[in-house]
Design an enzyme around this catalytic site. Structure first.
Site, PDB file in Angstrom:
ATOM      1  N   THR A 191      -8.924  -9.645  -5.338  1.00  0.00           N
ATOM      2  CA  THR A 191      -9.161  -9.589  -3.893  1.00  0.00           C
ATOM      3  C   THR A 191      -9.958 -10.821  -3.501  1.00  0.00           C
ATOM      4  O   THR A 191     -10.799 -11.285  -4.266  1.00  0.00           O
ATOM      5  CB  THR A 191      -9.945  -8.329  -3.492  1.00  0.00           C
ATOM      6  OG1 THR A 191     -10.544  -8.560  -2.202  1.00  0.00           O
ATOM      7  CG2 THR A 191     -11.076  -8.018  -4.445  1.00  0.00           C
ATOM      8  N   ASP A 194     -12.117 -10.877  -1.213  1.00  0.00           N
ATOM      9  CA  ASP A 194     -13.342 -10.480  -0.515  1.00  0.00           C
ATOM     10  C   ASP A 194     -14.614 -10.555  -1.362  1.00  0.00           C
ATOM     11  O   ASP A 194     -15.716 -10.599  -0.839  1.00  0.00           O
ATOM     12  CB  ASP A 194     -13.194  -9.064   0.049  1.00  0.00           C
ATOM     13  CG  ASP A 194     -12.199  -9.008   1.187  1.00  0.00           C
ATOM     14  OD1 ASP A 194     -11.985 -10.052   1.823  1.00  0.00           O
ATOM     15  OD2 ASP A 194     -11.631  -7.937   1.435  1.00  0.00           O
ATOM     16  N   ARG A 202       0.871  -1.166   0.000  1.00  0.00           N
ATOM     17  CA  ARG A 202       0.000   0.000   0.000  1.00  0.00           C
ATOM     18  C   ARG A 202       0.916   1.226   0.000  1.00  0.00           C
ATOM     19  O   ARG A 202       1.922   1.237   0.680  1.00  0.00           O
ATOM     20  CB  ARG A 202      -0.904  -0.001   1.242  1.00  0.00           C
ATOM     21  CG  ARG A 202      -1.849  -1.198   1.236  1.00  0.00           C
ATOM     22  CD  ARG A 202      -2.739  -1.288   2.462  1.00  0.00           C
ATOM     23  NE  ARG A 202      -3.173  -2.647   2.667  1.00  0.00           N
ATOM     24  CZ  ARG A 202      -4.236  -3.211   2.069  1.00  0.00           C
ATOM     25  NH1 ARG A 202      -4.983  -2.504   1.258  1.00  0.00           N
ATOM     26  NH2 ARG A 202      -4.556  -4.468   2.285  1.00  0.00           N
TER      27      ARG A 202
END
Lengths: 323, 323, 323, 323
Positions: free
Chosen positions: B126, B128, B72
Site C-alpha cells: 500500500t 499509505d 475489492r
C-alpha cells in the site's frame, strides 16, 4: 542598437530560461548590452531592470519556470502605464526588446511599438502551442511529455483495477496537448475543442469495449472541450453507465513546470538567437518561429489573428490505434 | 507444503509486481509450485488461478501496477464466498497463500484461516505506509517520490508567478506521504490528519511570509486533513486573503503508478521471499515487514489493530526549514 | 492483401514497440490478419512467426526495446537464406511485410522483393537519425533526451568540482545526437564527424575559458568523431594541459532504452499506420517518413544512398551559446 | 556560539544542497549567524567565506551538486595550511563548523579541533554509503536510483538483442551501490568487493542460464571488485565463451548528480538540523547520522575506523531472485 532588454510575460512555460539564456548569450556574442526585466510589463513599468552578463544565465538552461519571473499587467493596458514603461527603458538606454510569451504579450508589444517606437521581437513561450507562425511553441513538447508520464502512471493503476480514467490535460482553446497524450498514452477516446465528441459516442465506445472484454479505459479531455471539463463529463457518463468504476484526474499546473526536453531547449535557443539577430537587423513586431525546421519571422498581427489548425488526421489515428 | 498461491488485493501500489516476482522465484527456488490468483479474493472465488513459472515474472520488477490485477471483493466478506474460495484452492491443491495488500486483505485472510485452515502470509502492499509491523510499506517510497517530482514542477511555476499553491497528496488517515513531500518539496506549511493546523495559522504564516517579502508558497495538504481537502481550505484562505493568487492541485491517482524506486524493489523482494519462507516454516496469519532493517513477522491482528505513529519531530522540521 | 507480417531488425530503438502496435492495430482496423516475426530476418528464416491480435500489443506503447526482439542475420545475406524465408512466409500465407529498422534492413527487403516479389514497407527505427526520407527516425528524440538527462547530472558534479567532462554520445557517422546534447546540455564544445574540430581549438577554448574564470566545461564527443573517441581525445588534451582535472563518461547503451518520448510515440504510430496503408495501396520497397510534418514515402534505394545533412547553423549555435 | 560556518568537501553527492539549506535555516531559526565556505578546506584557507541568509538557500533543495562547490585540499593536510584556515575563521568570528563530506573530511576536522579548538560537526555526504554511524549516507539513495534507471534502460536493449551486459557501478570499497542495483535491476549476477565471485562461477551461471533458454543477462560489477573492473571481467569471460554477445557499460559520474530523492532530502534535512543543534549543545568532532530512524551522534574517530558491513543476506537474495 547597443542595449536591449529581455522579459517573460503571461503564463510561464518550460524552456523560457533556455530562451533567456540564448538572448543574453547572443547579445554578448554580438557585442550588445543586455538587461533583464523582471515580472514582464509590470517590472518594466516599475523599473525592475538589471544588467545581465553571460554568467547570469549559467546553469539555467535545464530549469523550469523563468528566472525573470512573469506576471500579467493591467497597467500596461493603459496609455499611462506604457508611458511609464517607456520612461524606464529610456532611463536605462534600452533601444530594443525581446518578449518571451504569447498572444497577449505580443499585442502589448505591438501597441507599444506603434506608440513609442521601441522595436520588439517575440519568442513564442507557451505550453499551449496555439500560436500561428511556428510549428511548436517553447514549452509545448515538455508539457506533453510531462502529461504523458503521468498518464503512463495512471495506466498502471487503471489496468490493475479495470477502471475508466478521465484525465484532463491543459488546452483551453485547443487539443494540441490532448492529442499526443491520447495517441502516446494509448487512450481509447480523446475529447478536444476542435471536434465535437458527443457523450453518446463516449458511452457507446465504453459499451463496445466491454463487449470485446476490454476492461480499462483512458479518456483524455482537453480542459476546453465543448462537452465540459473532465469532472462534468465523467459524472454524466457515470449516470448513463452506473456500473462503470470511474476516476477523474486533473493534471493541472504540473504541466507547466519541469526541466525542458531536448526539443524545447533547441527551439528556445534557436529562437532566442533569432530574436536578437532580428532586432539587430532592424526587424520589429515579429515573432521568431520554426516552420518546417526553418527560421521564419511572422508579424505579431498575424500570430494574433491567424489560427493554426490541428492535423485532422490525428483524431483518426486515435480511432485506429484503440481498435 | 508443495503448492502455494499468490494474489494482490486492495488498492494497487508500485512494487507489487516486484513482490509477486519474489514470491514466484522464492517458491521455485525452494521447489514449491506457485499459482497466480487474479483479481484478489474475487478471482479466488471464481477460480481465476494459473500456474506461474519463473519466466512468468521476467521483466516485471520495474513495472507499476499488478500483473495479477486487484479488486475489492464483497463476496469474500460472506461465509459462502469464502467457502467457494476454499473449494477452488482445494481443486488446485493450493495449501498456502501469500496475500499482498493492506488491512482489509489481512482481515479477510485471518478469518479465512480460522474457518478453513489455509495458512496465509501477508506482504504490506500500500502506498499509505500506515501499517503497523513494518517501517515502510511497499509502494510508499515510490509514491512519495512521484508526488515530490510533481511538487518540484509546481514550484517552478509558483516561483515564476509568485503564487500560493495548495497541493493535495494522498493519505486518508495519515500524513506519511504529506510529511516528506513538505520537507523535501521545500513547502512552507503542511496540513496532516495527525495534528491540528488551524486556518488562522495558515493565514498568519502567509501574512508573515509576505511581510518578509517571501512571494511564493507551497502548502501540502494530506487528503484526510481535519480542516478539509485542499480545495475547501484554499477557498477559505482566499476569503480571508482576497489578494492571494492561489492555485489548487490534486495529485490524485498518479501517485499510485510508475516504476518502483530502488528502495521499494528491495523491500518488495525481501518481503516476498520472507512470506514464502515463512509459509514453508509453518507460519501463518502474519505480515512480513522490515523494522530497523531486520525482518520481522507481525500477527495480522496486530497490524490491523495497532497504530504506527508518525515521528512528531517531522512537523517541527517543516517549521525550521521554512524559516 | 489479407495477411501481413511485421518484424524489427538491426539495433533496437525506443518506439519500436509503439510502431509494432500501430502496425497491428492498423491491420486489424483494415480487416487484415497480422503476424509477428521474431528476431528479424533470422526468425523469418526459422519460422518464428505467430498471429497477433489487437490485445497482443496492449500496454506496450510505453516500453523500450522490442517485443519482437531484434537480430542481425548473416543467413539472409545469402540467396539460400532468403529462399528459406520466402518458404516460411508462403507457409503462413503472408503476402506483405512491414520492416522496422534501418539501412541494412531496407537493403535486405529490397533484394527480397526483387527476387521473390514480397512487397515490404519500411519504418525508420534507429536512434541515429541518419536516414534520408524522414526528418526524424523513431527513437532519436528519446535517445537525445536520455543523453541530455545524463549530461544534466554530469553538469551538477562538473560544476561542484570545477572539472572538464568529455562525454561521448552515440553517433558513429553523424552528429545528430551530439548536437542537441551540446546545445541542450549547455556544452562548451561539440565534436562531430561532419566537421573537423582540431585538438588545438579544444585546447584554446579551454584556456580561453579559464582566462574568463569559467571553471567547469562539458565537451560532447560523437563516438564517430574524426579526432578519435572521448577517451583518446581527453588523453591528448590532458597531455597539453596537465593541470586540467578531466573526466570521461561514455553514455553507451543506456541511450538505446527507456520509455519513448511523446514525439517518438507519435512518429512511430503515424509511420506504423502509414506502412500498413501503403502496403494495402499496393506500394512496396519504400520507407514511410515524416518530412515537414507530412507523410512521405521514399524508395528504399534513396534512403540507402542519399545523405541527410545536419543543419550547419547548429554548430554556430554552440559557439554563440557558450560565449 | 553566535557564528558558524558550513562547507562541503570531498566527492559531491546529491542532497548536499539540501543539507546546506538545513544548516542555514536551522542556524537562522536558532538566531545564529551562518557563513558559507567555498571549495572545502581550500576556500577556508583562502578566505572564500560569505554570509548566508535564509534566502541564500531558496530553491536549492532539489538541485544536485553543491552550491558551495567542493575540492580536495592538500594544503589543509599541513599544519601551516590549517593555521591559515584558523586565521580566516578568526577574521570572520566563526566559532563552529558543519562539514558535509566523508572520511577524509572528518579526519581533517578532527585534527583541526585538536590543534585549534574549533568544534566541528559532520554530515555524511557521499554516495558510497560506507560510513559507520548512519544507516544511509546523503546521496546514496539517489545514486542507487540513478543507476537503477540506467539499468532498466539497458535491460530493454539486452532483452531485445539477447545479450550479456556487464554494468559497472560506483563503489570502490563496497558493494552498497551494486547490491540494490542487482536486486532491483533483476540482475543475474553481482560482483562486489566484500565477497569473492570467481570468473568460473560467472561462466557457469551463464552456461546454466543458456541451458534453461535464458537469453539475456545483466551482471552488476562494483568498480572495486577483486576480479577487476567490468571491462577486464567481460574480456576474460568472452575468452571462455566466444559465442557470448557481450557489452560493457560503465555508468560513471552520472551517478553523482541529479535531483536528490525524497529519502535523501529528508535525511539531509534531518542531519543538517542535527549538526547545528549539536554544535549549539556543545558537541564537537561527531558525525550526525540516522540509525534505525533515530538520530545518533558518532565520534569522528569511530566513523573513520569502524566498518559498516553489508547485509550478507542480500547476495543470497540475488541467487534466489535470478532462479
Amino acid at each position: 542598437m547597443k542595449k536591449i532588454g529581455v522579459f517573460t510575460s503571461g503564463g510561464d512555460s518550460p524552456g523560457m530560461n533556455a530562451c533567456i539564456r540564448a538572448v543574453v548569450r547572443a547579445a554578448v556574442y554580438h557585442g550588445v548590452e543586455v538587461y533583464g526585466i523582471k515580472r514582464g510589463y509590470n517590472g518594466m513599468i516599475n523599473g525592475e531592470i538589471f544588467k545581465m552578463e553571460s554568467s547570469a544565465v549559467s546553469n539555467v538552461i535545464q530549469r523550469g519556470g523563468t528566472i525573470l519571473k512573469s506576471a500579467r499587467s493591467k497597467e500596461f493596458l493603459t496609455r499611462d502605464g506604457r508611458q511609464k514603461a517607456y520612461d524606464q527603458l529610456q532611463k536605462f538606454g534600452i533601444e530594443g526588446l525581446v518578449a518571451i510569451g504569447g498572444d497577449g504579450t505580443f499585442t502589448g508589444a505591438n501597441i507599444f511599438h506603434e506608440e513609442f517606437g521601441i522595436p520588439t521581437m517575440g519568442a513564442p513561450g507557451t505550453i499551449d502551442n496555439d500560436l500561428y507562425g511556428t510549428d511548436f511553441t517553447i514549452g509545448y513538447d515538455t508539457a506533453v511529455n510531462t502529461a504523458l508520464e503521468a498518464i503512463d502512471k495512471i495506466r498502471d493503476t487503471a489496468d490493475s483495477h479495470e477502471r475508466v480514467f478521465f484525465v484532463e490535460v491543459m488546452g483551453r482553446d485547443s487539443g494540441y496537448i490532448a492529442i499526443p497524450c491520447a495517441i502516446g498514452g494509448g487512450a481509447e477516446i480523446v475529447m478536444i475543442p476542435e471536434t465535437e465528441t458527443t457523450l453518446e459516442s463516449v458511452i457507446d465506445a465504453l459499451k463496445n469495449g466491454w463487449s470485446r472484454s476490454k476492461t480499462s479505459f483512458i479518456i483524455i479531455v482537453a480542459e476546453g472541450d465543448d462537452a465540459g471539463n473532465a469532472t462534468t463529463i465523467a459524472a454524466k457518463v457515470q449516470e448513463a453507465l452506473p456500473k462503470m468504476d470511474a476516476r477523474v484526474t486533473i493534471l493541472g499546473h504540473v504541466q507547466r513546470g519541469g526541466a525542458p526536453t531536448a526539443a524545447d531547449r533547441m527551439l528556445a535557443s534557436e529562437i532566442g538567437i533569432a530574436c536578437v539577430e532580428g532586432l539587430l537587423a532592424g526587424r520589429t513586431s515579429e515573432m521568431a518561429g520554426i516552420v518546417n525546421r526553418e527560421l521564419v519571422y511572422t508579424p505579431f498581427i498575424e500570430t494574433i489573428t491567424k489560427q493554426k489548425l490541428i492535423n485532422p488526421n490525428f483524431t483518426r489515428m486515435v480511432d485506429i490505434l484503440s481498435v
